[in-house]
Design an enzyme around this catalytic site. Structure first.
Site, PDB file in Angstrom:
ATOM      1  N   PRO A   1      43.071  61.451  49.759  1.00 37.81           N
ATOM      2  CA  PRO A   1      42.628  62.805  50.013  1.00 37.81           C
ATOM      3  C   PRO A   1      43.728  63.704  50.545  1.00 37.81           C
ATOM      4  CG  PRO A   1      41.758  61.227  51.607  1.00 37.81           C
ATOM      5  CD  PRO A   1      42.937  60.647  50.956  1.00 37.81           C
ATOM      6  N   GLU A   2      43.881  64.825  49.899  1.00 36.96           N
ATOM      7  CA  GLU A   2      44.683  65.911  50.451  1.00 36.96           C
ATOM      8  C   GLU A   2      43.698  66.962  50.962  1.00 36.96           C
ATOM      9  OE1 GLU A   2      47.969  67.146  48.014  1.00 36.96           O
ATOM     10  OE2 GLU A   2      47.934  65.278  46.903  1.00 36.96           O
TER      11      GLU A   2
END
Length: 271
Positions: A2-3
């Site tokens: 996840p960014e």
DNA sequence: AGAGGTACCTGGCAGC
DNA sequence: TGCTGCCAGGTACCTC
């Protein structure tokens, strides 16, 4: 995994189910995340009302009157809402149960993430206090990037992925933003002009905002809180497209390793 | 102060 | 069907 867009998508997915709810139980099945999940977590949380959920960079913060849960998804983490009867799977390490019957379930196969607790103001926490501005605020702009980069020797991709400079820009969106801005990832950050940083800041904001609208990027295993994938992968212009044609100039997209991370770019469109 | 390398961990895939 | 090696969306921490 996840960014910033994936974390934001996760937050928006879980918030309506648990915001304002009372915590009834905490189950820690495996405390061995990046740092040990504190044994006091249950004692601190049970009976508390979840007053607010917030994203800071790639961290998710769960506020109560007693203190704050600081949660990070690492490379492979995800959060989902289920009910207490749903059988946990192998990598479901932590559950936070609510009186409304919902469970916030933390899954992280690689265990690079964390679930921590602080009873002090969260901005004083050592993981939060060094962080740079949020990229989607007015505080973050080209002038800021230009000023911060002077005399720096690192490459511009590493520069924008440094959370002390700006939070939330990870490996996918760094490549994507640099492509949109026409800047080579390997260019020395201290030698990029103010005008080009103004364009880069704009491109970072745009690519992150667009990805949030699409529910983030699912390459492999990212799912939203409801289990669905994110749809931004179809909008990626360079990431994971090595050897394919650049959508602008038809040259083959190149891949190389920069700062020990895979980096994608077009050598004709970016300079 | 800043840059660069290392470590943490599991799973999926390609190649043999 | 294995086995091996490599790769993966992150980042704190160490040394130089």
């Amino acid at each position: 995994m996840p960014e910033l867009p994936e974390v934001e998508t996760t937050l928006r997915g879980i918030e309506p189910h648990i915001d304002g709810q009372i915590i009834s139980n905490v189950i820690i099945r495996n405390k061995n995340l990046r740092w040990p999940v504190p044994g006091t977590l249950k004692k601190n949380l049970v009976g508390q009302k979840l007053k607010q959920l917030q994203r800071r960079g790639k961290y998710i913060l769960l506020f109560t009157d007693n203190g704050t849960v600081i949660l990070h998804l690492g490379m492979s983490g995800s959060l989902r809402i289920c009910d207490a009867k749903t059988t946990p799977e192998k990598h479901d390490h932590v559950d936070i149960e609510f009186k409304n019957g919902k469970v916030l379930r933390y899954r992280d196969p690689r265990r690079f993430g964390c679930v921590l607790w602080t009873s002090k103001p969260v901005e004083e926490h050592k993981l939060i206090s060094p962080m740079g501005p949020e990229p989607l605020t007015d505080e973050f702009d080209g002038d800021y990037l230009h000023a911060k980069s002077r005399k720096r020797k690192n490459n511009v991709k590493g520069f924008i992925m440094d959370s002390k400079i700006v939070t939330g820009v990870g490996n996918i969106y760094a490549s994507e933003a640099l492509f949109r801005a026409g800047i080579l990832p390997s260019r020395q950050s201290g030698r990029v002009s103010k005008e080009r940083y103004q364009l880069l800041a704009k491109c970072i904001k745009e690519v992150l905002s667009e990805a949030i609208k699409q529910g983030g990027t699912t390459l492999k295993d990212f799912t939203r809180a409801d289990g669905k994938p994110g749809y931004f992968k179809q909008s990626l212009k360079v990431y994971d497209r090595a050897g394919l044609n650049c959508i602008v100039c038809k040259q083959k997209i190149k891949q190389k390793t920069l700062n020990q991370r895979s980096t994608y770019y077009c050598s004709q469109c970016q300079h």
